[in-house]
Design a protein around this motif. Sequence first.
Motif, PDB file in Angstrom:
ATOM      1  N   MET A  39     -10.142 -12.593  -4.747  1.00 43.95           N
ATOM      2  CA  MET A  39     -10.089 -13.624  -3.707  1.00 43.95           C
ATOM      3  C   MET A  39      -9.519 -13.085  -2.400  1.00 43.95           C
ATOM      4  SD  MET A  39      -9.042 -17.285  -5.417  1.00 43.95           S
ATOM      5  CE  MET A  39      -8.086 -16.815  -6.864  1.00 43.95           C
ATOM      6  N   GLN A  40      -8.692 -12.039  -2.476  1.00 44.74           N
ATOM      7  CA  GLN A  40      -8.041 -11.502  -1.281  1.00 44.74           C
ATOM      8  C   GLN A  40      -8.837 -10.397  -0.593  1.00 44.74           C
ATOM      9  OE1 GLN A  40      -3.966 -10.370  -2.113  1.00 44.74           O
ATOM     10  NE2 GLN A  40      -3.535 -12.254  -3.229  1.00 44.74           N
ATOM     11  N   MET A  41      -9.895  -9.917  -1.226  1.00 45.48           N
ATOM     12  CA  MET A  41     -10.664  -8.813  -0.660  1.00 45.48           C
ATOM     13  C   MET A  41     -11.725  -9.317   0.312  1.00 45.48           C
ATOM     14  SD  MET A  41      -9.303  -6.039  -1.901  1.00 45.48           S
ATOM     15  CE  MET A  41      -7.771  -6.960  -1.668  1.00 45.48           C
ATOM     16  N   ARG A  42     -11.892  -8.595   1.422  1.00 48.69           N
ATOM     17  CA  ARG A  42     -12.915  -8.944   2.409  1.00 48.69           C
ATOM     18  C   ARG A  42     -14.170  -8.077   2.268  1.00 48.69           C
ATOM     19  NH1 ARG A  42      -8.335  -8.672   5.974  1.00 48.69           N
ATOM     20  NH2 ARG A  42      -9.210  -6.795   6.947  1.00 48.69           N
ATOM     21  N   TYR A  43     -14.151  -7.150   1.311  1.00 46.15           N
ATOM     22  CA  TYR A  43     -15.273  -6.255   1.080  1.00 46.15           C
ATOM     23  C   TYR A  43     -15.782  -6.452  -0.346  1.00 46.15           C
ATOM     24  CZ  TYR A  43     -13.545  -3.955   5.296  1.00 46.15           C
ATOM     25  OH  TYR A  43     -13.134  -3.695   6.593  1.00 46.15           O
ATOM     26  N   PRO A  44     -17.006  -6.032  -0.637  1.00 46.64           N
ATOM     27  CA  PRO A  44     -17.506  -6.146  -2.015  1.00 46.64           C
ATOM     28  C   PRO A  44     -16.523  -5.515  -2.993  1.00 46.64           C
ATOM     29  CG  PRO A  44     -19.288  -5.500  -0.546  1.00 46.64           C
ATOM     30  CD  PRO A  44     -18.040  -5.461   0.275  1.00 46.64           C
TER      31      PRO A  44
ATOM     32  N   SER B 137       2.232 -10.467 -11.413  1.00 50.47           N
ATOM     33  CA  SER B 137       2.306  -9.876 -10.081  1.00 50.47           C
ATOM     34  C   SER B 137       1.496  -8.584 -10.041  1.00 50.47           C
ATOM     35  CB  SER B 137       3.764  -9.599  -9.703  1.00 50.47           C
ATOM     36  OG  SER B 137       3.842  -9.126  -8.359  1.00 50.47           O
ATOM     37  N   PHE B 138       1.176  -8.150  -8.831  1.00 52.09           N
ATOM     38  CA  PHE B 138       0.391  -6.931  -8.624  1.00 52.09           C
ATOM     39  C   PHE B 138       1.036  -6.131  -7.506  1.00 52.09           C
ATOM     40  CE2 PHE B 138      -3.099  -4.901  -6.121  1.00 52.09           C
ATOM     41  CZ  PHE B 138      -3.521  -3.977  -7.068  1.00 52.09           C
ATOM     42  N   THR B 139       1.366  -4.882  -7.790  1.00 56.70           N
ATOM     43  CA  THR B 139       1.853  -3.984  -6.749  1.00 56.70           C
ATOM     44  C   THR B 139       0.911  -2.784  -6.669  1.00 56.70           C
ATOM     45  OG1 THR B 139       3.298  -2.782  -8.293  1.00 56.70           O
ATOM     46  CG2 THR B 139       4.250  -4.663  -7.121  1.00 56.70           C
ATOM     47  N   TRP B 140       0.906  -2.136  -5.546  1.00 60.58           N
ATOM     48  CA  TRP B 140      -0.002  -1.014  -5.351  1.00 60.58           C
ATOM     49  C   TRP B 140       0.600  -0.060  -4.321  1.00 60.58           C
ATOM     50  CZ3 TRP B 140      -1.760  -0.387  -0.345  1.00 60.58           C
ATOM     51  CH2 TRP B 140      -1.600  -1.511   0.493  1.00 60.58           C
TER      52      TRP B 140
ATOM     53  N   ILE C 111      -4.836  -3.911   1.594  1.00 56.46           N
ATOM     54  CA  ILE C 111      -5.844  -2.949   1.141  1.00 56.46           C
ATOM     55  C   ILE C 111      -7.071  -3.016   2.045  1.00 56.46           C
ATOM     56  CG2 ILE C 111      -7.479  -2.443  -0.742  1.00 56.46           C
ATOM     57  CD1 ILE C 111      -5.287  -3.181  -2.716  1.00 56.46           C
ATOM     58  N   ASN C 112      -7.388  -4.232   2.521  1.00 61.24           N
ATOM     59  CA  ASN C 112      -8.518  -4.378   3.438  1.00 61.24           C
ATOM     60  C   ASN C 112      -8.316  -3.562   4.708  1.00 61.24           C
ATOM     61  OD1 ASN C 112     -10.189  -6.536   2.067  1.00 61.24           O
ATOM     62  ND2 ASN C 112      -8.269  -7.654   2.245  1.00 61.24           N
ATOM     63  N   ASP C 113      -7.061  -3.494   5.177  1.00 65.25           N
ATOM     64  CA  ASP C 113      -6.779  -2.777   6.425  1.00 65.25           C
ATOM     65  C   ASP C 113      -7.003  -1.272   6.282  1.00 65.25           C
ATOM     66  OD1 ASP C 113      -6.024  -5.236   7.480  1.00 65.25           O
ATOM     67  OD2 ASP C 113      -3.923  -4.964   6.923  1.00 65.25           O
ATOM     68  N   ILE C 114      -6.776  -0.748   5.071  1.00 60.69           N
ATOM     69  CA  ILE C 114      -7.013   0.686   4.846  1.00 60.69           C
ATOM     70  C   ILE C 114      -8.485   1.011   5.094  1.00 60.69           C
ATOM     71  CG2 ILE C 114      -6.918   2.549   3.135  1.00 60.69           C
ATOM     72  CD1 ILE C 114      -4.687   0.982   1.739  1.00 60.69           C
ATOM     73  N   MET C 115      -9.350   0.031   4.819  1.00 59.89           N
ATOM     74  CA  MET C 115     -10.791   0.249   4.972  1.00 59.89           C
ATOM     75  C   MET C 115     -11.200   0.464   6.428  1.00 59.89           C
ATOM     76  SD  MET C 115     -12.037  -0.254   1.767  1.00 59.89           S
ATOM     77  CE  MET C 115     -13.682  -0.956   1.801  1.00 59.89           C
ATOM     78  N   ALA C 116     -10.272   0.218   7.353  1.00 60.79           N
ATOM     79  CA  ALA C 116     -10.578   0.430   8.769  1.00 60.79           C
ATOM     80  C   ALA C 116     -10.860   1.894   9.073  1.00 60.79           C
ATOM     81  CB  ALA C 116      -9.422  -0.074   9.632  1.00 60.79           C
ATOM     82  N   ASN C 117     -10.490   2.783   8.159  1.00 66.43           N
ATOM     83  CA  ASN C 117     -10.772   4.211   8.371  1.00 66.43           C
ATOM     84  C   ASN C 117     -12.249   4.538   8.150  1.00 66.43           C
ATOM     85  OD1 ASN C 117     -11.133   4.232   5.578  1.00 66.43           O
ATOM     86  ND2 ASN C 117      -9.303   5.439   5.134  1.00 66.43           N
ATOM     87  N   GLY C 118     -13.033   3.524   7.783  1.00 63.41           N
ATOM     88  CA  GLY C 118     -14.475   3.717   7.613  1.00 63.41           C
ATOM     89  C   GLY C 118     -14.879   4.165   6.228  1.00 63.41           C
TER      90      GLY C 118
END
Length: 241
Positions: free
Chosen positions: A85-90, A193-196, A56-63
């Motif tokens: 814990m896995q998120m790199r953004y707020p 588990s969590f899927t998305w 999900i963090n990688d999707i944020m590369a679109n700005g």
Amino acid sequence: MSNLNIAFPEKTEEERKKIAKDFYRLFCDTLVESIKLLSLSTEGVKKKFTGDATPINDIMANGKSLQIMAMHNFNWEIVNHNVAMQMRYPFLGVYGPLSNKIFEKMFHNIRSRYGTILIPAPKFKVEFRQWIDKHYILALVADQNPPRKEVGYWFPFFSKETPFIKGPEAGARLQDTSVVFGHFFPLKRGHYSFTWKLITEDPRSLPEGELTRMFKDYCEECIRLYPANYLWTHKRWKHSR
């Protein structure tokens, strides 16, 4: 049982009672597990979870910021900890405050332990303003009833029409966020588990109401897959046309 009758008219009474029994077990497990989170180590929290939300963090590369639309599944507390814990953004979470001040403080501490920034639903418009021009991930339980039936999108949900709140879709369009649908569920007792899946990076390109309709279909698909893993005490069909 009234909700289960609406959702699964094709099932027998015994099958619906089995779903109800399994639901209450999950519901009670969630209450006990949530209290345990006050003292459970970080390693212990991770052991109760299987799932990789880091892409999900990688999707944020679109700005763009990102919105996760989820439903009332179990165990939302354990999943919140591990996804945060896995998120790199707020990582922002909207929640309904408890009326009991002692329990409200306790659950606020539990839910924010790993960095989730909690926004009480009644104060959302005010407290969210500071994030409008920032990069964030917003998690919403998006299968809520609207406060009034006149302000919802109406769709057939299982065997009965019901309104869905417009806020999640309106917010995604207004902020032009990427949108992810999320589903969490038990793999075995005490382990989740969590899927998305990514739905769109351009919500404004969809016709009005389409994102909500897609989420409605996603909810129904997930609930049919794990019938007991939904908050059946939630009055989902309280509004009628």
